[in-house]
Design a protein around this motif. Structure first.
Motif, PDB file in Angstrom:
ATOM      1  N   ALA A 233       1.935  14.380  45.544  1.00  0.00           N
ATOM      2  CA  ALA A 233       2.060  13.200  46.382  1.00  0.00           C
ATOM      3  C   ALA A 233       1.633  11.814  46.213  1.00  0.00           C
ATOM      4  O   ALA A 233       0.986  11.029  46.605  1.00  0.00           O
ATOM      5  CB  ALA A 233       0.910  13.559  47.595  1.00  0.00           C
ATOM      6  N   GLY A 234       1.919  11.569  44.680  1.00  0.00           N
ATOM      7  CA  GLY A 234       1.734  10.094  44.157  1.00  0.00           C
ATOM      8  C   GLY A 234       0.350  10.118  43.571  1.00  0.00           C
ATOM      9  O   GLY A 234       0.153   8.806  43.266  1.00  0.00           O
ATOM     10  N   PHE A 235      -0.460  11.013  43.471  1.00  0.00           N
ATOM     11  CA  PHE A 235      -1.840  10.846  42.776  1.00  0.00           C
ATOM     12  C   PHE A 235      -2.062  11.905  41.894  1.00  0.00           C
ATOM     13  O   PHE A 235      -1.519  12.872  41.866  1.00  0.00           O
ATOM     14  CB  PHE A 235      -2.889  11.242  43.998  1.00  0.00           C
ATOM     15  CG  PHE A 235      -2.915  10.249  45.352  1.00  0.00           C
ATOM     16  CD1 PHE A 235      -3.320   8.854  45.015  1.00  0.00           C
ATOM     17  CD2 PHE A 235      -2.393  10.765  46.430  1.00  0.00           C
ATOM     18  CE1 PHE A 235      -3.160   8.196  46.419  1.00  0.00           C
ATOM     19  CE2 PHE A 235      -2.503   9.997  47.633  1.00  0.00           C
ATOM     20  CZ  PHE A 235      -2.859   8.737  47.568  1.00  0.00           C
ATOM     21  N   ALA A 236      -3.036  11.669  41.002  1.00  0.00           N
ATOM     22  CA  ALA A 236      -3.605  12.447  39.971  1.00  0.00           C
ATOM     23  C   ALA A 236      -4.623  13.016  40.546  1.00  0.00           C
ATOM     24  O   ALA A 236      -5.819  12.361  40.757  1.00  0.00           O
ATOM     25  CB  ALA A 236      -3.741  11.752  38.681  1.00  0.00           C
ATOM     26  N   ARG A 237      -4.789  14.188  41.063  1.00  0.00           N
ATOM     27  CA  ARG A 237      -5.846  14.906  41.737  1.00  0.00           C
ATOM     28  C   ARG A 237      -6.559  15.959  40.806  1.00  0.00           C
ATOM     29  O   ARG A 237      -5.809  16.628  40.111  1.00  0.00           O
ATOM     30  CB  ARG A 237      -5.671  15.508  42.915  1.00  0.00           C
ATOM     31  CG  ARG A 237      -5.031  14.577  44.295  1.00  0.00           C
ATOM     32  CD  ARG A 237      -4.466  15.631  45.130  1.00  0.00           C
ATOM     33  NE  ARG A 237      -3.945  14.721  46.337  1.00  0.00           N
ATOM     34  CZ  ARG A 237      -4.454  13.994  47.390  1.00  0.00           C
ATOM     35  NH1 ARG A 237      -5.835  14.255  47.291  1.00  0.00           N
ATOM     36  NH2 ARG A 237      -3.861  13.129  48.088  1.00  0.00           N
ATOM     37  N   GLY A 238      -7.444  16.433  40.810  1.00  0.00           N
ATOM     38  CA  GLY A 238      -8.434  17.552  40.086  1.00  0.00           C
ATOM     39  C   GLY A 238      -9.704  17.492  40.018  1.00  0.00           C
ATOM     40  O   GLY A 238     -10.563  16.804  40.694  1.00  0.00           O
ATOM     41  N   ARG A 239     -10.283  18.505  39.094  1.00  0.00           N
ATOM     42  CA  ARG A 239     -11.719  18.655  39.027  1.00  0.00           C
ATOM     43  C   ARG A 239     -12.128  18.821  37.261  1.00  0.00           C
ATOM     44  O   ARG A 239     -11.218  18.912  36.659  1.00  0.00           O
ATOM     45  CB  ARG A 239     -12.069  19.873  39.601  1.00  0.00           C
ATOM     46  CG  ARG A 239     -11.933  20.008  41.230  1.00  0.00           C
ATOM     47  CD  ARG A 239     -12.332  21.180  41.723  1.00  0.00           C
ATOM     48  NE  ARG A 239     -12.096  21.425  42.933  1.00  0.00           N
ATOM     49  CZ  ARG A 239     -13.051  20.973  44.028  1.00  0.00           C
ATOM     50  NH1 ARG A 239     -14.187  20.676  43.782  1.00  0.00           N
ATOM     51  NH2 ARG A 239     -12.733  21.086  45.259  1.00  0.00           N
ATOM     52  N   ALA A 240     -13.281  18.432  36.951  1.00  0.00           N
ATOM     53  CA  ALA A 240     -13.583  18.735  35.569  1.00  0.00           C
ATOM     54  C   ALA A 240     -15.004  19.149  35.732  1.00  0.00           C
ATOM     55  O   ALA A 240     -15.642  18.918  36.544  1.00  0.00           O
ATOM     56  CB  ALA A 240     -13.603  17.267  34.915  1.00  0.00           C
ATOM     57  N   ALA A 241     -15.324  19.906  34.556  1.00  0.00           N
ATOM     58  CA  ALA A 241     -16.717  20.442  34.390  1.00  0.00           C
ATOM     59  C   ALA A 241     -17.169  20.308  32.996  1.00  0.00           C
ATOM     60  O   ALA A 241     -16.601  19.991  32.035  1.00  0.00           O
ATOM     61  CB  ALA A 241     -16.674  21.926  34.789  1.00  0.00           C
ATOM     62  N   ALA A 242     -18.625  20.105  33.010  1.00  0.00           N
ATOM     63  CA  ALA A 242     -19.140  20.072  31.539  1.00  0.00           C
ATOM     64  C   ALA A 242     -20.644  20.783  31.540  1.00  0.00           C
ATOM     65  O   ALA A 242     -21.113  20.954  32.638  1.00  0.00           O
ATOM     66  CB  ALA A 242     -19.249  18.284  31.329  1.00  0.00           C
ATOM     67  N   THR A 243     -20.948  20.965  30.339  1.00  0.00           N
ATOM     68  CA  THR A 243     -22.131  21.889  30.264  1.00  0.00           C
ATOM     69  C   THR A 243     -23.145  20.808  29.439  1.00  0.00           C
ATOM     70  O   THR A 243     -22.654  20.316  28.255  1.00  0.00           O
ATOM     71  CB  THR A 243     -21.920  23.111  29.508  1.00  0.00           C
ATOM     72  OG1 THR A 243     -21.045  23.808  30.306  1.00  0.00           O
ATOM     73  CG2 THR A 243     -23.077  23.814  29.261  1.00  0.00           C
ATOM     74  N   SER A 244     -24.428  20.770  29.941  1.00  0.00           N
ATOM     75  CA  SER A 244     -25.258  20.035  28.993  1.00  0.00           C
ATOM     76  C   SER A 244     -25.590  20.518  27.541  1.00  0.00           C
ATOM     77  O   SER A 244     -24.997  21.599  27.237  1.00  0.00           O
ATOM     78  CB  SER A 244     -26.811  20.078  29.574  1.00  0.00           C
ATOM     79  OG  SER A 244     -27.245  21.251  29.766  1.00  0.00           O
ATOM     80  N   PHE A 245     -25.734  19.648  26.543  1.00  0.00           N
ATOM     81  CA  PHE A 245     -25.884  20.006  25.293  1.00  0.00           C
ATOM     82  C   PHE A 245     -26.868  21.219  24.835  1.00  0.00           C
ATOM     83  O   PHE A 245     -26.797  21.737  23.953  1.00  0.00           O
ATOM     84  CB  PHE A 245     -26.178  18.810  24.378  1.00  0.00           C
ATOM     85  CG  PHE A 245     -25.126  17.763  24.214  1.00  0.00           C
ATOM     86  CD1 PHE A 245     -24.064  18.063  24.053  1.00  0.00           C
ATOM     87  CD2 PHE A 245     -25.527  16.355  24.712  1.00  0.00           C
ATOM     88  CE1 PHE A 245     -22.960  16.981  23.844  1.00  0.00           C
ATOM     89  CE2 PHE A 245     -24.445  15.189  24.704  1.00  0.00           C
ATOM     90  CZ  PHE A 245     -23.178  15.532  24.182  1.00  0.00           C
ATOM     91  N   ASP A 246     -27.881  21.198  25.801  1.00  0.00           N
ATOM     92  CA  ASP A 246     -28.859  22.390  25.752  1.00  0.00           C
ATOM     93  C   ASP A 246     -28.254  23.678  26.382  1.00  0.00           C
ATOM     94  O   ASP A 246     -29.030  24.427  26.439  1.00  0.00           O
ATOM     95  CB  ASP A 246     -30.176  22.192  26.070  1.00  0.00           C
ATOM     96  CG  ASP A 246     -30.379  21.815  27.565  1.00  0.00           C
ATOM     97  OD1 ASP A 246     -29.405  21.885  28.204  1.00  0.00           O
ATOM     98  OD2 ASP A 246     -31.396  21.241  27.917  1.00  0.00           O
ATOM     99  N   GLY A 247     -27.198  23.386  27.111  1.00  0.00           N
ATOM    100  CA  GLY A 247     -26.595  24.715  27.740  1.00  0.00           C
ATOM    101  C   GLY A 247     -27.417  24.859  29.258  1.00  0.00           C
ATOM    102  O   GLY A 247     -26.853  25.930  29.848  1.00  0.00           O
ATOM    103  N   GLU A 248     -28.229  24.202  29.310  1.00  0.00           N
ATOM    104  CA  GLU A 248     -29.287  24.338  30.694  1.00  0.00           C
ATOM    105  C   GLU A 248     -28.481  24.043  32.009  1.00  0.00           C
ATOM    106  O   GLU A 248     -28.893  24.336  32.935  1.00  0.00           O
ATOM    107  CB  GLU A 248     -30.592  23.947  30.397  1.00  0.00           C
ATOM    108  CG  GLU A 248     -31.223  24.462  29.247  1.00  0.00           C
ATOM    109  CD  GLU A 248     -31.545  26.149  29.466  1.00  0.00           C
ATOM    110  OE1 GLU A 248     -31.920  26.542  30.771  1.00  0.00           O
ATOM    111  OE2 GLU A 248     -31.219  26.739  28.662  1.00  0.00           O
ATOM    112  N   HIS A 249     -27.508  22.839  31.987  1.00  0.00           N
ATOM    113  CA  HIS A 249     -27.496  22.392  33.413  1.00  0.00           C
ATOM    114  C   HIS A 249     -25.708  22.247  33.037  1.00  0.00           C
ATOM    115  O   HIS A 249     -25.085  22.205  32.196  1.00  0.00           O
ATOM    116  CB  HIS A 249     -27.825  20.978  32.977  1.00  0.00           C
ATOM    117  CG  HIS A 249     -29.336  20.825  33.245  1.00  0.00           C
ATOM    118  ND1 HIS A 249     -30.168  21.570  34.227  1.00  0.00           N
ATOM    119  CD2 HIS A 249     -30.281  20.659  32.209  1.00  0.00           C
ATOM    120  CE1 HIS A 249     -31.349  21.281  34.049  1.00  0.00           C
ATOM    121  NE2 HIS A 249     -31.581  20.790  32.558  1.00  0.00           N
TER     122      HIS A 249
END
Length: 366
Positions: free
Chosen positions: A261-277
């Motif tokens: 529909a004319g947009f770039a939509r989405g999600r992203a995820a990341a993990t903290s360097f210590d793996g806790e968050h």
């Protein structure tokens, strides 16, 4: 005070615009090349402080619209936004005194500079978003009474169309989005024509200068072996964007992105360097909300910006990739963008997000 923008400003300006674009607004690198070429052909660009614009001057903002992902494949020539400006001037029966950005992020901080260089017009140092937003009605101009219509849309093959939806800016967006999709997913526009008096009343002031200052601050901190994010926070403290908070540091673990529909939509995820968050981002061209361990840490209209963790180079939503090491920061928006009237147009509910707006400085400790 007015100033002359030259090639020497462009690298810092593009970097700052990418940051203020909160992941969207189009590729600033492409925009930088377009402005660079235009300056080499036509000379420096005059940047006008809003206070210097005559109250009865006709100011016509110019921009690109569409999905940022498409611009990587359909690089504009630079003639398209000028065509949009000329089409709107013809419809209005009046010539513009100046152009101006509709947003200060990404390529849309650059498109008015291309227009200014190619036409000899000055560009006003202000905009209508103070960042980047995905939809045309999401402007402080519209929030405070300036209609977007009539607007002109131009394509890469010389096509132009004029849309007049009266004072219904959401319908204007809907119609323009349909045309943009049929032009291949990206188009160039001229809209929100207004008087100099309206610029002073409704625009976020001096955001081109801000983008240059932000980009320069990051570069100078890197060159001095300092902390770019800490220096950026010090620089922003004396501006309308007075609060910077570090929301998260870690590694990108997942990206879901689609063009629809004319947009770039989405999600992203990341993990903290210590793996806790865990970090979750949701975007529609721009980053809309950042959640850490399921709790909101920053939400529109405040800025959610993803940076490369060491160099603090901004990362756009279309270049976000698995494995990138990132720092995610939140930046407070000017008060003009936090009023009830503004939040009704570009607060969380306008994007269908199930969160109330709370300022980033209240959500995250310094």
């Amino acid at each position: 005070m007015s100033w002359q923008l030259t090639e020497e400003h462009l690298e810092d300006l593009a970097r700052g615009a990418a940051l203020l674009g909160t992941g969207g607004g189009g590729d600033p690198y492409v925009g930088r090349l377009l402005v660079q070429q235009a300056i080499r052909e036509s000379g420096p660009i005059t940047v006008l402080d809003p206070s210097e614009v005559d109250d009865d001057a006709l100011v016509i903002p110019t921009a690109q619209m569409g999905a940022p992902t498409v611009v990587h494949e359909k690089i504009p020539s630079g003639a398209e936004p000028v065509s949009a400006l000329r089409a709107l001037e013809s419809y209005l029966g009046a010539e513009a005194s100046a152009t101006m950005p509709i947003e200060c992020g990404g390529i849309n901080s650059m498109i008015p500079l291309v227009v200014a260089a190619r036409t000899g017009l000055p560009v006003v140092d202000a905009d209508g978003m103070g960042r980047a937003f995905p939809e045309l009605q999401m402007e402080t101009f519209g929030v405070y009474g300036v209609p977007g219509s009539p607007m002109a849309v131009a394509g890469e093959r010389g096509e132009t169309a004029v849309i007049d939806a009266g004072d219904d800016n959401e319908r204007m967006e809907w119609l323009a989005r349909g045309i943009t999709i049929r032009l291949g997913g990206v188009a160039h526009i001229a809209e929100y024509s207004m008087s100099g008096a309206d610029v002073k009343r409704t625009a976020i002031p001096r955001t081109l200068t801000l983008a240059h200052t932000v980009g320069k601050a990051i570069r100078e901190a890197r060159e001095g072996n300092g902390d770019p994010i800490a220096h950026l926070g010090e620089v922003l403290a004396d501006t309308l964007y007075g609060n910077l908070r570090v929301l998260f540091r870690g590694k990108v673990s997942d990206v879901e992105r689609r063009t629809e529909a004319g947009f770039a939509r989405g999600r992203a995820a990341a993990t903290s360097f210590d793996g806790e968050h865990k970090l979750e981002l949701e975007f529609q061209n721009e980053n809309l909300v950042a959640l850490v361990d399921g709790e909101v840490r920053c939400v529109v209209p405040d800025l959610v910006c993803v940076l490369e963790s060491e160099q603090a180079e901004p990362i756009t939503t279309e270049t976000l990739r698995y494995g990138q090491r990132v720092a995610v920061i939140g930046i407070s928006t000017p008060d003009l963008m936090r009023t009830p009237e503004a939040l009704a147009v570009f607060g969380p509910a306008a994007f269908g997000l199930p969160y109330d707006f709370r300022p980033v400085e209240d959500l995250v400790d310094p």
